[in-house]
Write a protein that holds these residues in place. Structure first.
Motif, short mmCIF file in Angstrom:
data_model
loop_
_atom_site.label_atom_id
_atom_site.label_comp_id
_atom_site.label_asym_id
_atom_site.label_seq_id
_atom_site.Cartn_x
_atom_site.Cartn_y
_atom_site.Cartn_z
N LEU A 75 -28.63 -2.11 -17.12
CA LEU A 75 -29.05 -3.50 -16.94
C LEU A 75 -28.73 -3.96 -15.54
N HIS A 76 -29.60 -4.80 -15.02
CA HIS A 76 -29.41 -5.38 -13.69
C HIS A 76 -29.51 -6.89 -13.79
N CYS A 145 -19.07 -0.61 -17.50
CA CYS A 145 -19.58 0.45 -18.37
C CYS A 145 -19.03 0.27 -19.78
N PHE A 146 -19.91 0.30 -20.75
CA PHE A 146 -19.54 0.30 -22.17
C PHE A 146 -19.81 1.70 -22.71
N THR A 147 -18.75 2.36 -23.19
CA THR A 147 -18.87 3.71 -23.71
C THR A 147 -18.60 3.69 -25.21
N ILE A 153 -23.73 1.85 -21.85
CA ILE A 153 -24.40 0.70 -21.25
C ILE A 153 -23.74 0.41 -19.90
N THR A 154 -24.56 0.24 -18.87
CA THR A 154 -24.05 -0.18 -17.56
C THR A 154 -24.63 -1.54 -17.22
N VAL A 155 -23.81 -2.37 -16.61
CA VAL A 155 -24.23 -3.70 -16.15
C VAL A 155 -23.87 -3.80 -14.68
N ARG A 156 -24.87 -4.03 -13.87
CA ARG A 156 -24.62 -4.18 -12.43
C ARG A 156 -25.41 -5.36 -11.90
N HIS A 157 -24.92 -5.90 -10.78
CA HIS A 157 -25.59 -7.00 -10.09
C HIS A 157 -25.74 -6.63 -8.62
N GLY A 158 -26.72 -7.20 -7.95
CA GLY A 158 -26.92 -6.95 -6.54
C GLY A 158 -28.14 -6.10 -6.28
N GLY A 159 -28.62 -6.14 -5.05
CA GLY A 159 -29.84 -5.43 -4.70
C GLY A 159 -29.65 -3.96 -4.43
#
Length: 371
Positions: A75-76, A145-147, A153-159
């Motif tokens: 996810l971004h 990171c959710f393991t 699941i990965t959650v990141r922000h930024g370009g």
């Protein structure tokens, strides 16, 4: 075992939204705005399960549980409502959800009943031809990171900091990807630490450049120093680097040493290599900080010495100028009885004596290093 060379991420948290019913995936985004889900796929025996259309979180989870694989979702910049629906589908803990939606978390590892929540601080080096005082040398971000047993699941922000290349790299190694979500967690940890190594090497070059400027001599053989703001700038960036590296040491040690049911024993061995690299980087960053302190102190000392030199020169010339000033002051007074004024050789004698005294003072001060 390095998996990739490029990763940067940042995350901004907010309060978790109410849990959605299973199978729902709510969104509050404008229809023209791309979905927060960058990729959602099911992997079985290390191979990606091909589907005719993109999978929703509910469909992916159902397919993974039916076929015995695991879901990898990236996810971004998800909205609160978007992530609340995903959290409800995968049963994520509310505290972990809150941290994942909010940014500026410390690197950490938290264990919940059926999942691990890991926070990584990512560092990105900003390329530059020179080092302006107002430029940013490094940019920081976060990736959460959710393991779980059958999901990652990965959650990141930024370009920047896309994980797409990392996903493709792992898909090219089915034997490793068959180990499950823990293999993906190791790949991301290894990738983040590899990024630290690259940034540390680049910062070393910048610090060497500043050190050379501080201690390189000028024409007279005296160290010329540099602008202190550049040193403060590097210290600020090194401090941000240190905040990303230091808190991650304990989580990596836990992943490498303490048995966890969600971490494959074969993968756990590789976390030791990541922990070793991280420890080396931490020592290097601490050394950067100490070296910059020494450079800053040396630069300030050189500035003080230069100021003292200037003051000595000003004082020396003031002493020389004081002689003719005094003579002019004496003979500028309106006294009636001043024999030298009416003497034929009075003027050349006084001027000669004044010049001789000035030359004597100049020679004495120059011999003593004041001029």
């Amino acid at each position: 075992m390095s998996m990739i060379r490029d990763l940067r991420a940042a995350v901004r948290p907010s309060r978790p939204a109410p849990r959605k019913e299973s199978g729902t995936y709510d969104t509050t985004r404008d229809p023209a705005t791309p979905s927060a889900v960058v990729d959602c796929a099911v992997y079985r025996d290390g191979e990606r399960v091909e589907t005719q259309k993109p999978l929703s979180p509910h469909e992916a989870m159902r397919l993974a549980r039916r076929d015995g694989g695991f879901v990898w979702m990236g996810l971004h910049e998800p909205t609160e409502a978007e992530f609340a629906g995903i959290a409800g589908e995968f049963g994520l803990h509310p505290l972990a959800v809150e941290d994942a939606v909010q940014a500026h978390q410390r690197p950490k590892l938290e264990r919940y009943d059926d999942s691990l929540f890991t926070v990584f601080k990512t560092i990105h080096y900003v390329d530059h031809d020179h080092l302006p005082a107002n430029s940013e040398v490094v940019e920081t971000g976060e990736v959460m990171c959710f393991t779980g047993r059958d999901f990652f699941i990965t959650v990141r922000h930024g370009g920047q900091g896309s994980l797409r290349a990392l996903r493709h790299r792992l898909q090219d190694d089915p034997e490793l990807l068959a180990k499950g979500p823990s293999a993906v967690l190791h790949a991301i940890a290894d990738h983040v630490v590899d990024g630290y190594i690259a940034v540390a090497d680049a910062l070393q070059d910048d610090i060497d450049e500043v050190e050379t400027e501080v201690f390189s001599p000028d024409r007279k053989g005296t160290p010329r120093g540099t602008d202190a703001s550049r040193i403060y700038q590097l210290k600020r960036e090194v401090l941000a680097f240190k905040r990303a590296v230091a808190p991650l040491l304990r989580p990596m040690l836990l992943l490498s040493e303490r048995p966890m049911r969600l971490i494959d024993p074969d993968i756990q061995k590789y976390f030791r290599d990541v922990a070793d690299h991280l420890a080396r980087i931490h020592e290097q960053v601490v050394g950067f900080d100490e070296l910059l302190n020494s450079i800053l102190q040396a630069n300030l000392a050189q500035a003080s010495v230069a100021q003292n030199e200037d003051m000595r020169k000003i004082t020396a010339w003031a002493a020389i100028i004081a002689v003719p000033t005094m003579v002019c002051g004496v003979y500028g007074m309106n006294f009636q009885n001043m024999p030298e004024v009416h003497w034929k050789y009075g003027y050349p004698v006084i001027m000669s004596v004044t010049v001789a005294i000035c030359l004597g003072i100049h020679r004495t001060l120059k011999r003593n290093g004041w001029l």
